[in-house]
Design a protein around this motif. Structure first.
Motif, short mmCIF file in Angstrom:
data_model
loop_
_atom_site.label_atom_id
_atom_site.label_comp_id
_atom_site.label_asym_id
_atom_site.label_seq_id
_atom_site.Cartn_x
_atom_site.Cartn_y
_atom_site.Cartn_z
N MET A 1 0.82 -1.20 0.00
CA MET A 1 0.00 0.00 0.00
C MET A 1 0.86 1.26 0.00
O MET A 1 0.56 2.21 -0.70
N ASP A 2 1.94 1.25 0.80
CA ASP A 2 2.81 2.43 0.85
C ASP A 2 3.38 2.78 -0.51
O ASP A 2 3.55 3.95 -0.83
N LYS A 3 3.67 1.76 -1.32
CA LYS A 3 4.21 1.99 -2.66
C LYS A 3 3.22 2.78 -3.50
O LYS A 3 3.59 3.72 -4.20
N PHE A 4 1.95 2.42 -3.44
CA PHE A 4 0.93 3.09 -4.24
C PHE A 4 0.68 4.52 -3.75
O PHE A 4 0.44 5.42 -4.55
N ILE A 5 0.74 4.72 -2.45
CA ILE A 5 0.61 6.08 -1.91
C ILE A 5 1.77 6.93 -2.38
O ILE A 5 1.60 8.09 -2.78
N ARG A 6 2.97 6.35 -2.37
CA ARG A 6 4.16 7.07 -2.83
C ARG A 6 4.03 7.45 -4.31
O ARG A 6 4.36 8.56 -4.71
N VAL A 7 3.54 6.52 -5.12
CA VAL A 7 3.35 6.80 -6.56
C VAL A 7 2.33 7.92 -6.74
O VAL A 7 2.55 8.85 -7.51
N PHE A 8 1.21 7.84 -6.02
CA PHE A 8 0.20 8.90 -6.13
C PHE A 8 0.77 10.25 -5.66
O PHE A 8 0.50 11.28 -6.26
N ARG A 9 1.56 10.20 -4.60
CA ARG A 9 2.17 11.43 -4.10
C ARG A 9 3.06 12.07 -5.16
O ARG A 9 3.03 13.28 -5.38
N TRP A 10 3.87 11.25 -5.86
CA TRP A 10 4.74 11.78 -6.92
C TRP A 10 3.92 12.33 -8.09
O TRP A 10 4.24 13.39 -8.63
N MET A 55 -7.35 9.65 -11.78
CA MET A 55 -7.46 8.20 -11.64
C MET A 55 -6.85 7.74 -10.31
O MET A 55 -7.43 6.88 -9.62
N GLY A 56 -5.70 8.32 -9.95
CA GLY A 56 -5.07 7.98 -8.68
C GLY A 56 -5.91 8.39 -7.49
O GLY A 56 -5.98 7.68 -6.48
N ALA A 57 -6.58 9.54 -7.60
CA ALA A 57 -7.45 10.00 -6.51
C ALA A 57 -8.59 9.01 -6.31
O ALA A 57 -8.95 8.68 -5.17
N TYR A 58 -9.14 8.51 -7.41
CA TYR A 58 -10.21 7.52 -7.28
C TYR A 58 -9.68 6.23 -6.65
O TYR A 58 -10.33 5.63 -5.81
N TRP A 59 -8.50 5.83 -7.04
CA TRP A 59 -7.89 4.63 -6.47
C TRP A 59 -7.65 4.82 -4.97
O TRP A 59 -7.91 3.93 -4.17
N MET A 60 -7.17 6.01 -4.57
CA MET A 60 -6.96 6.30 -3.14
C MET A 60 -8.31 6.30 -2.40
O MET A 60 -8.40 5.84 -1.27
N TYR A 61 -9.34 6.81 -3.05
CA TYR A 61 -10.69 6.81 -2.48
C TYR A 61 -11.11 5.39 -2.10
O TYR A 61 -11.63 5.15 -1.01
N GLU A 62 -10.83 4.45 -3.00
CA GLU A 62 -11.20 3.06 -2.72
C GLU A 62 -10.29 2.42 -1.68
O GLU A 62 -10.75 1.75 -0.77
N LYS A 63 -8.99 2.62 -1.81
CA LYS A 63 -8.03 1.92 -0.94
C LYS A 63 -7.94 2.51 0.47
O LYS A 63 -7.69 1.80 1.43
N LEU A 64 -8.10 3.83 0.59
CA LEU A 64 -7.98 4.48 1.89
C LEU A 64 -9.33 4.73 2.54
O LEU A 64 -9.42 5.39 3.59
N ASN A 65 -10.40 4.24 1.90
CA ASN A 65 -11.75 4.40 2.42
C ASN A 65 -12.12 5.87 2.67
O ASN A 65 -12.69 6.22 3.69
N TRP A 66 -11.76 6.71 1.70
CA TRP A 66 -12.14 8.11 1.79
C TRP A 66 -13.66 8.23 1.63
O TRP A 66 -14.30 7.43 0.96
N SER A 67 -14.21 9.29 2.19
CA SER A 67 -15.62 9.60 1.93
C SER A 67 -15.72 10.22 0.54
O SER A 67 -14.71 10.66 -0.04
N LEU A 68 -16.91 10.25 0.00
CA LEU A 68 -17.13 10.88 -1.31
C LEU A 68 -16.74 12.36 -1.25
O LEU A 68 -16.18 12.90 -2.20
N LYS A 69 -17.01 12.99 -0.11
CA LYS A 69 -16.65 14.40 0.07
C LYS A 69 -15.14 14.60 -0.05
O LYS A 69 -14.68 15.53 -0.71
N THR A 70 -14.35 13.70 0.55
CA THR A 70 -12.90 13.80 0.47
C THR A 70 -12.44 13.62 -0.97
O THR A 70 -11.57 14.37 -1.45
N LEU A 71 -13.00 12.66 -1.68
CA LEU A 71 -12.65 12.46 -3.09
C LEU A 71 -12.92 13.72 -3.90
O LEU A 71 -12.07 14.16 -4.69
N VAL A 72 -14.08 14.32 -3.71
CA VAL A 72 -14.43 15.53 -4.45
C VAL A 72 -13.46 16.66 -4.12
O VAL A 72 -12.99 17.37 -5.01
#
Length: 96
Positions: A1-10, A55-72
């Motif tokens: 998971m940390d790898k994917f967060i790092r990729v999204f961060r970059w 696309m990465g934000a949507y993936w983080m939404y699913e993996k980090l259990n963000w609320s829809l508000k956070t995704l928006v």
């Protein structure tokens, strides 16, 4: 998971930088000095990074259990200068 967060961060950082370069360097060159070449190059890179960011934000939404508000909010941050830096600090887990 940390790898994917790092990729999204970059992706987030590169998207923000490309947007700032487009706004602060390429656009003035185009309109003030009649030199549009940089806009097409930086604009294409920014466009690709923008799509990857959303696309990465949507993936983080699913993996980090963000609320829809956070995704928006995170997606809105992608259209604001310095917005992705804010989203990174506010919504991504600290990597320490």
């Amino acid at each position: 998971m940390d790898k994917f967060i790092r990729v999204f961060r970059w992706i987030s950082i590169l998207e923000a930088i490309s947007f700032l370069v487009l706004l602060l360097i390429a656009m003035p060159l185009k309109y003030m000095f009649n030199s549009p070449e940089m806009v097409s190059t930086v604009g294409m890179a920014h466009g690709v990074l923008f799509v990857l960011y959303v696309m990465g934000a949507y993936w983080m939404y699913e993996k980090l259990n963000w609320s829809l508000k956070t995704l928006v909010i995170v997606i809105i941050c992608s259209i604001l200068p310095f917005g992705p830096f804010y989203a990174d600090k506010k919504y991504l887990p600290n990597n320490k």
